[in-house]
Motif scaffolding. Structure first.
Motif, PDB file in Angstrom:
ATOM      1  N   SER A  24       0.819  -1.209   0.000  1.00  0.00           N
ATOM      2  CA  SER A  24       0.000   0.000   0.000  1.00  0.00           C
ATOM      3  C   SER A  24       0.854   1.261   0.000  1.00  0.00           C
ATOM      4  N   LEU A  25       2.012   1.182   0.616  1.00  0.00           N
ATOM      5  CA  LEU A  25       2.943   2.316   0.608  1.00  0.00           C
ATOM      6  C   LEU A  25       3.292   2.693  -0.834  1.00  0.00           C
ATOM      7  N   GLY A  26       3.624   1.671  -1.631  1.00  0.00           N
ATOM      8  CA  GLY A  26       3.915   1.918  -3.042  1.00  0.00           C
ATOM      9  C   GLY A  26       2.698   2.409  -3.804  1.00  0.00           C
ATOM     10  N   SER A  27       1.519   1.875  -3.457  1.00  0.00           N
ATOM     11  CA  SER A  27       0.289   2.276  -4.145  1.00  0.00           C
ATOM     12  C   SER A  27      -0.038   3.744  -3.893  1.00  0.00           C
ATOM     13  N   TRP A  28       0.152   4.211  -2.647  1.00  0.00           N
ATOM     14  CA  TRP A  28      -0.111   5.622  -2.346  1.00  0.00           C
ATOM     15  C   TRP A  28       0.934   6.526  -2.981  1.00  0.00           C
ATOM     16  N   MET A  29       2.167   6.040  -3.099  1.00  0.00           N
ATOM     17  CA  MET A  29       3.182   6.788  -3.836  1.00  0.00           C
ATOM     18  C   MET A  29       2.749   6.959  -5.288  1.00  0.00           C
ATOM     19  N   GLN A  30       2.282   5.852  -5.883  1.00  0.00           N
ATOM     20  CA  GLN A  30       1.867   5.901  -7.288  1.00  0.00           C
ATOM     21  C   GLN A  30       0.652   6.796  -7.473  1.00  0.00           C
ATOM     22  N   LYS A  31      -0.314   6.726  -6.552  1.00  0.00           N
ATOM     23  CA  LYS A  31      -1.500   7.563  -6.662  1.00  0.00           C
ATOM     24  C   LYS A  31      -1.127   9.045  -6.654  1.00  0.00           C
ATOM     25  N   THR A  32      -0.196   9.408  -5.786  1.00  0.00           N
ATOM     26  CA  THR A  32       0.271  10.790  -5.727  1.00  0.00           C
ATOM     27  C   THR A  32       0.951  11.190  -7.037  1.00  0.00           C
ATOM     28  N   ALA A  33       1.804  10.302  -7.552  1.00  0.00           N
ATOM     29  CA  ALA A  33       2.539  10.599  -8.783  1.00  0.00           C
ATOM     30  C   ALA A  33       1.618  10.686  -9.996  1.00  0.00           C
ATOM     31  N   VAL A  34       0.605   9.827 -10.039  1.00  0.00           N
ATOM     32  CA  VAL A  34      -0.352   9.878 -11.154  1.00  0.00           C
ATOM     33  C   VAL A  34      -1.087  11.218 -11.160  1.00  0.00           C
ATOM     34  N   GLY A  35      -1.467  11.700  -9.978  1.00  0.00           N
ATOM     35  CA  GLY A  35      -2.116  13.004  -9.894  1.00  0.00           C
ATOM     36  C   GLY A  35      -1.221  14.119 -10.413  1.00  0.00           C
ATOM     37  N   SER A 179       7.271  -2.813  -4.850  1.00  0.00           N
ATOM     38  CA  SER A 179       6.578  -2.941  -3.562  1.00  0.00           C
ATOM     39  C   SER A 179       5.598  -4.105  -3.554  1.00  0.00           C
ATOM     40  N   PHE A 180       5.134  -4.521  -4.745  1.00  0.00           N
ATOM     41  CA  PHE A 180       4.218  -5.656  -4.814  1.00  0.00           C
ATOM     42  C   PHE A 180       4.880  -6.951  -4.353  1.00  0.00           C
TER      43      PHE A 180
END
Length: 412
Positions: A24-35, A179-180
């Protein structure tokens, strides 16, 4: 599955939550970067909102199918499949960004596809958590996972910001792909507890299974009452956090620092609530805590509507964060333990849909109405309606969960 299911003395649900937290740490990083990538490509707030809404769009059509597929499938194989697809999608985004071929339309197509796969991953992940804990420790398992996810939600965007400032945005996507590994490793580690055939037969058409899921929720009092609470909570009480930017800028007349105070306060409150829920609670206590915290968050948001003093608002939001996570953990525990095993995937998929779609819809309605009515008063009024609804239905709640011999209360 029994209460002694551990690895070197550590409960398997703790091991799973650790792996899920790292992923989830990686997922929230990606969500921020996608934005941020969306903003770099378009410099359009409308496009930023469109990419964010792709998650909701995908959830609306995926959730009913995902629940039926989860009930029909081997949890180990299905979760391994969804994680593999998410890794592939992350690597595709990394490659498109690194090569410079990404466009806003490609990003939108990617976002909808990724959200669709996430939609299939969510119910099976919930079922796996339920499979790794006995009924009497279910709330502990969900609280443990909530702590891991809340920590990831707090740290992920900050780490992504550092990576984007010091390097290239595509590095965030590559980090997420790695991170997966943590979650895939944990899935293999707990394989013997989740590697089983699907509990729902495949002899009927999947559309019949979807209809059966809706019918089961509607005609099972302990589940129908719970879903009514979840729907009211998601639409009337939960949207306050989605509206933090407007609260910070319009109501408190602040800037990014004010927004960070609000987000941190809610996160701190949520963490405290999750830690408190780690202690095992008897079934009747958990039911009372769940509905009591629903009234608690309603009362807290009503108090919030009467003050614009920053210090008091931050304190009130922290209290709301406690009630929010306690109510959520309680509802999810009840959904897990009161559902029939063969229906659990469909129940959890639709429960997840409520918590993905409800706050977004509520925030949209409140935001639109704020053109004519003070937003703070709107949030307080909505919370009051929610609180009154719960109080009015207390006799029915007592009858369903405490007096009805068929309420399956002993399943906790």
């Amino acid at each position: 599955m029994n209460s002694l299911a551990t690895r070197h003395g550590i409960p398997y649900f703790v091991i799973f939550s650790t792996g899920h937290g790292l992923s989830s740490l990686g997922s929230w990083m990606q969500k921020t970067a996608v934005g941020w990538l969306t903003w770099e490509l378009t410099h359009s707030p409308a496009w930023v909102g469109t990419i964010a809404m792709s998650d909701l769009i995908a959830a609306l059509w995926v959730a009913p199918f995902a629940g039926a597929v989860t009930d029909r499938s081997n949890p180990f194989r299905l979760m391994l499949l969804t994680q593999t697809l998410l890794i592939v999608l992350t690597l595709i985004l990394w490659a498109m960004t690194a090569s410079g071929v990404v466009t806003i339309w490609l990003l939108l197509a990617w976002a909808i596809t990724d959200a669709s796969v996430q939609g299939f991953n969510q119910p099976v992940r919930m079922v796996v958590i339920g499979s790794l804990a006995p009924p009497e420790r279910m709330s502990q398992a969900i609280a443990t996972n909530s702590i891991a996810v809340n920590l990831a939600r707090s740290l992920g965007p900050a780490i992504a910001g550092v990576v984007m400032v010091t390097g290239h945005i595509e590095q965030v996507f590559l980090i997420n792909a790695f991170s997966f590994i943590a979650l895939v490793t944990v899935i293999v580690w707990v394989r013997r507890h989740i590697n089983r055939p699907g509990l729902s037969p495949r002899t009927v058409h999947i559309l019949h299974d979807i209809h059966s899921g809706f019918s089961y929720i509607r005609h099972t009092p302990v589940i129908a009452t719970l879903f009514a609470l979840a729907l009211g909570f998601a639409l009337l009480a939960r949207p306050f956090s989605e509206l933090f930017p407007a609260i910070a800028g319009d109501i408190l007349r602040g800037g990014p620092q004010t927004l960070s105070w609000l987000m941190s306060a809610q996160g701190f409150g949520a963490l405290l609530g999750a830690v408190w829920m780690l202690k095992a609670k008897p079934a009747d206590h958990l039911i009372k805590i769940t509905f009591g915290s629903a009234v608690g968050i309603a009362a807290t948001l009503m108090i919030f509507s009467f003050t614009t003093q920053l210090e008091w608002v931050v304190f009130i939001i922290a209290i709301a964060g406690i009630f929010h996570v306690v109510c959520n953990i309680g509802m999810q525990t009840m959904a897990q333990t009161l559902s029939e095993p063969a229906m659990k995937g469909r129940v959890m998929a639709l429960y997840g849909l409520i918590f993905r779609a409800g706050p977004a819809l509520g925030a949209f309605i409140f935001g639109a109405c704020a053109q004519w009515v003070n937003l703070q008063w709107l949030l307080g009024a909505a919370a009051a309606v929610f609180g009154v609804m719960v109080l009015i239905h207390l006799p029915k709640i007592r009858r369903v969960y405490f007096n009805d011999k068929n309420s399956h209360k002993d399943n906790f």
